[in-house]
Every structure is written in structure tokens, then in C-alpha cells.
Design a protein around this motif. Structure first.
Motif, PDB file in Angstrom:
ATOM      1  N   PHE A  66       0.714  -1.276  -0.015  1.00  0.00           N
ATOM      2  CA  PHE A  66       0.019   0.018   0.008  1.00  0.00           C
ATOM      3  C   PHE A  66       0.949   1.477  -0.178  1.00  0.00           C
ATOM      4  N   ALA A  67       2.112   1.351   0.870  1.00  0.00           N
ATOM      5  CA  ALA A  67       2.626   2.457   0.848  1.00  0.00           C
ATOM      6  C   ALA A  67       3.568   2.624  -0.392  1.00  0.00           C
ATOM      7  N   ALA A  68       4.072   1.495  -1.126  1.00  0.00           N
ATOM      8  CA  ALA A  68       4.690   1.777  -2.208  1.00  0.00           C
ATOM      9  C   ALA A  68       3.755   2.355  -3.325  1.00  0.00           C
ATOM     10  N   LEU A  69       2.426   1.874  -3.524  1.00  0.00           N
ATOM     11  CA  LEU A  69       1.784   2.140  -4.351  1.00  0.00           C
ATOM     12  C   LEU A  69       1.102   3.764  -4.215  1.00  0.00           C
ATOM     13  N   ALA A  70       1.339   4.212  -2.689  1.00  0.00           N
ATOM     14  CA  ALA A  70       0.370   5.311  -2.586  1.00  0.00           C
ATOM     15  C   ALA A  70       1.567   6.541  -2.685  1.00  0.00           C
ATOM     16  N   ASP A  71       2.817   6.053  -2.760  1.00  0.00           N
ATOM     17  CA  ASP A  71       3.839   6.922  -2.953  1.00  0.00           C
ATOM     18  C   ASP A  71       3.675   7.806  -4.212  1.00  0.00           C
ATOM     19  N   GLY A  72       3.451   9.140  -3.983  1.00  0.00           N
ATOM     20  CA  GLY A  72       3.204   9.834  -5.292  1.00  0.00           C
ATOM     21  C   GLY A  72       1.675   9.873  -5.780  1.00  0.00           C
ATOM     22  N   GLY A  73       0.993   9.142  -5.120  1.00  0.00           N
ATOM     23  CA  GLY A  73      -0.337   9.179  -5.457  1.00  0.00           C
ATOM     24  C   GLY A  73      -1.583   9.661  -4.422  1.00  0.00           C
ATOM     25  N   GLN A  74      -2.741   9.286  -4.545  1.00  0.00           N
ATOM     26  CA  GLN A  74      -3.496   9.975  -3.665  1.00  0.00           C
ATOM     27  C   GLN A  74      -4.371   8.713  -2.664  1.00  0.00           C
ATOM     28  N   VAL A  75      -4.211   8.649  -1.529  1.00  0.00           N
ATOM     29  CA  VAL A  75      -5.283   7.797  -0.868  1.00  0.00           C
ATOM     30  C   VAL A  75      -6.679   8.226  -0.388  1.00  0.00           C
TER      31      VAL A  75
ATOM     32  N   ASP B 283      -6.203   0.126   7.066  1.00  0.00           N
ATOM     33  CA  ASP B 283      -6.697   0.007   8.300  1.00  0.00           C
ATOM     34  C   ASP B 283      -7.428  -1.501   8.512  1.00  0.00           C
ATOM     35  N   GLU B 284      -7.573  -1.741   9.550  1.00  0.00           N
ATOM     36  CA  GLU B 284      -8.606  -3.158   9.791  1.00  0.00           C
ATOM     37  C   GLU B 284      -9.856  -2.910   9.562  1.00  0.00           C
ATOM     38  N   THR B 285     -10.615  -3.682   8.848  1.00  0.00           N
ATOM     39  CA  THR B 285     -12.103  -3.758   8.907  1.00  0.00           C
ATOM     40  C   THR B 285     -12.615  -4.790   9.470  1.00  0.00           C
ATOM     41  N   PHE B 286     -14.127  -4.952   9.439  1.00  0.00           N
ATOM     42  CA  PHE B 286     -14.533  -6.326   9.804  1.00  0.00           C
ATOM     43  C   PHE B 286     -14.440  -7.468   8.991  1.00  0.00           C
ATOM     44  N   TRP B 287     -14.006  -7.175   7.741  1.00  0.00           N
ATOM     45  CA  TRP B 287     -13.627  -8.472   6.823  1.00  0.00           C
ATOM     46  C   TRP B 287     -12.344  -8.392   6.343  1.00  0.00           C
ATOM     47  N   ALA B 288     -11.364  -7.534   6.809  1.00  0.00           N
ATOM     48  CA  ALA B 288     -10.008  -7.818   6.427  1.00  0.00           C
ATOM     49  C   ALA B 288      -9.084  -7.141   7.666  1.00  0.00           C
ATOM     50  N   HIS B 289      -7.924  -8.076   7.840  1.00  0.00           N
ATOM     51  CA  HIS B 289      -6.904  -7.563   8.882  1.00  0.00           C
ATOM     52  C   HIS B 289      -6.529  -6.105   8.113  1.00  0.00           C
ATOM     53  N   ARG B 290      -6.322  -6.026   7.008  1.00  0.00           N
ATOM     54  CA  ARG B 290      -5.954  -4.753   6.406  1.00  0.00           C
ATOM     55  C   ARG B 290      -6.677  -4.487   5.061  1.00  0.00           C
ATOM     56  N   TRP B 291      -7.136  -3.315   4.787  1.00  0.00           N
ATOM     57  CA  TRP B 291      -7.658  -2.928   3.415  1.00  0.00           C
ATOM     58  C   TRP B 291      -7.636  -1.420   3.472  1.00  0.00           C
ATOM     59  N   GLY B 292      -7.328  -0.929   2.190  1.00  0.00           N
ATOM     60  CA  GLY B 292      -7.221   0.262   2.007  1.00  0.00           C
ATOM     61  C   GLY B 292      -7.396   0.711   0.247  1.00  0.00           C
ATOM     62  N   VAL B 293      -7.736   1.811   0.017  1.00  0.00           N
ATOM     63  CA  VAL B 293      -8.103   2.245  -1.576  1.00  0.00           C
ATOM     64  C   VAL B 293      -6.956   3.355  -1.836  1.00  0.00           C
ATOM     65  N   LEU B 294      -6.425   3.266  -2.936  1.00  0.00           N
ATOM     66  CA  LEU B 294      -5.705   4.502  -3.290  1.00  0.00           C
ATOM     67  C   LEU B 294      -5.649   4.478  -4.821  1.00  0.00           C
ATOM     68  N   THR B 295      -5.274   5.813  -5.491  1.00  0.00           N
ATOM     69  CA  THR B 295      -5.046   6.063  -6.895  1.00  0.00           C
ATOM     70  C   THR B 295      -3.335   6.016  -6.748  1.00  0.00           C
ATOM     71  N   ASP B 296      -2.747   5.390  -7.523  1.00  0.00           N
ATOM     72  CA  ASP B 296      -1.313   5.596  -7.716  1.00  0.00           C
ATOM     73  C   ASP B 296      -0.834   6.766  -8.556  1.00  0.00           C
ATOM     74  N   ARG B 297       0.515   6.930  -8.558  1.00  0.00           N
ATOM     75  CA  ARG B 297       0.844   8.186  -9.272  1.00  0.00           C
ATOM     76  C   ARG B 297       0.846   8.258 -10.720  1.00  0.00           C
ATOM     77  N   PHE B 298       0.001   6.998 -11.220  1.00  0.00           N
ATOM     78  CA  PHE B 298      -0.310   7.006 -12.605  1.00  0.00           C
ATOM     79  C   PHE B 298      -1.890   7.023 -13.077  1.00  0.00           C
ATOM     80  N   GLY B 299      -2.517   7.257 -11.852  1.00  0.00           N
ATOM     81  CA  GLY B 299      -4.081   7.626 -12.122  1.00  0.00           C
ATOM     82  C   GLY B 299      -4.787   6.310 -11.873  1.00  0.00           C
ATOM     83  N   LYS B 300      -4.000   5.044 -11.597  1.00  0.00           N
ATOM     84  CA  LYS B 300      -4.739   3.915 -11.421  1.00  0.00           C
ATOM     85  C   LYS B 300      -5.099   3.469 -10.221  1.00  0.00           C
ATOM     86  N   PRO B 301      -6.430   3.244  -9.885  1.00  0.00           N
ATOM     87  CA  PRO B 301      -7.045   3.029  -8.671  1.00  0.00           C
ATOM     88  C   PRO B 301      -6.584   1.454  -8.369  1.00  0.00           C
ATOM     89  N   TRP B 302      -6.329   1.284  -6.863  1.00  0.00           N
ATOM     90  CA  TRP B 302      -5.933  -0.132  -6.486  1.00  0.00           C
ATOM     91  C   TRP B 302      -6.644  -0.228  -5.172  1.00  0.00           C
TER      92      TRP B 302
END
Length: 85
Positions: free
Chosen positions: A42-51, A56-75
Motif C-alpha cells: 500500500f505504501a509503495a503504491l501510494a507514493d506519489g499517489g492519492q489515498v 486499516d483493519e475492517t470487519f472483513w479484513a486485517h488490512r484494507w485500503g484504497v488508493l490511486t497510484d501516481r499514474f492515475g490507476k485505482p487500487w
């Protein structure tokens, strides 16, 4: 439409979605096997992108997050909780 690729013990999924204002209509979803991998990737993809959703932890995942990388691709980055049984 969606696709799923499994390699080296990791699942990489891609799926289309509704049109987004000024952005891509697809999102890449990566499922990893540890909290450490989720946070590192997540940190590598977020570098230069937008979170959009900090990882963070959710009820379905130990970790889950959404970001758009520096090239404009959502992850989405997931380390899912497994169902007992």
C-alpha cells in the motif's frame, strides 16, 4: 467484467466499475498474505499517489485500503480475514 491472476501465492484481481469523474473506470484489487505485505505494498503504491481510504483493519479484513497510484490507476489492497471452519 473482471479477471483474476494467481502467481507466487498472491491473487491479483481487476474489475470494471461505474464511470468515475475524471478517472479510470477499472480498479486493481491485490490480495496479500500478511499485515506487513499489505502495509508495504500500500505504501509503495501510494507514493506519489492519492489515498482514498487509508489502510486499516475492517470487519472483513486485517488490512484494507484504497488508493490511486501516481499514474492515475485505482487500487485496493487486501489482507482478508478467513471464515472460521
Amino acid at each position: 467484467m473482471h479477471c483474476q491472476l494467481e502467481a507466487a501465492g498472491t491473487t491479483l484481481m481487476g474489475a470494471d466499475g461505474p464511470p468515475r469523474h475524471g478517472g479510470s473506470t477499472t480498479c486493481i484489487n491485490i490480495d496479500v498474505d500478511s499485515v506487513e505485505d499489505a502495509e508495504r505494498i500500500f505504501a509503495a503504491l501510494a507514493d506519489g499517489g492519492q489515498v482514498q481510504m487509508p489502510i486499516d483493519e475492517t470487519f472483513w479484513a486485517h488490512r484494507w485500503g484504497v488508493l490511486t497510484d501516481r499514474f492515475g490507476k485505482p487500487w485496493m489492497v487486501n489482507f482478508l480475514k478467513r471464515c472460521p471452519g
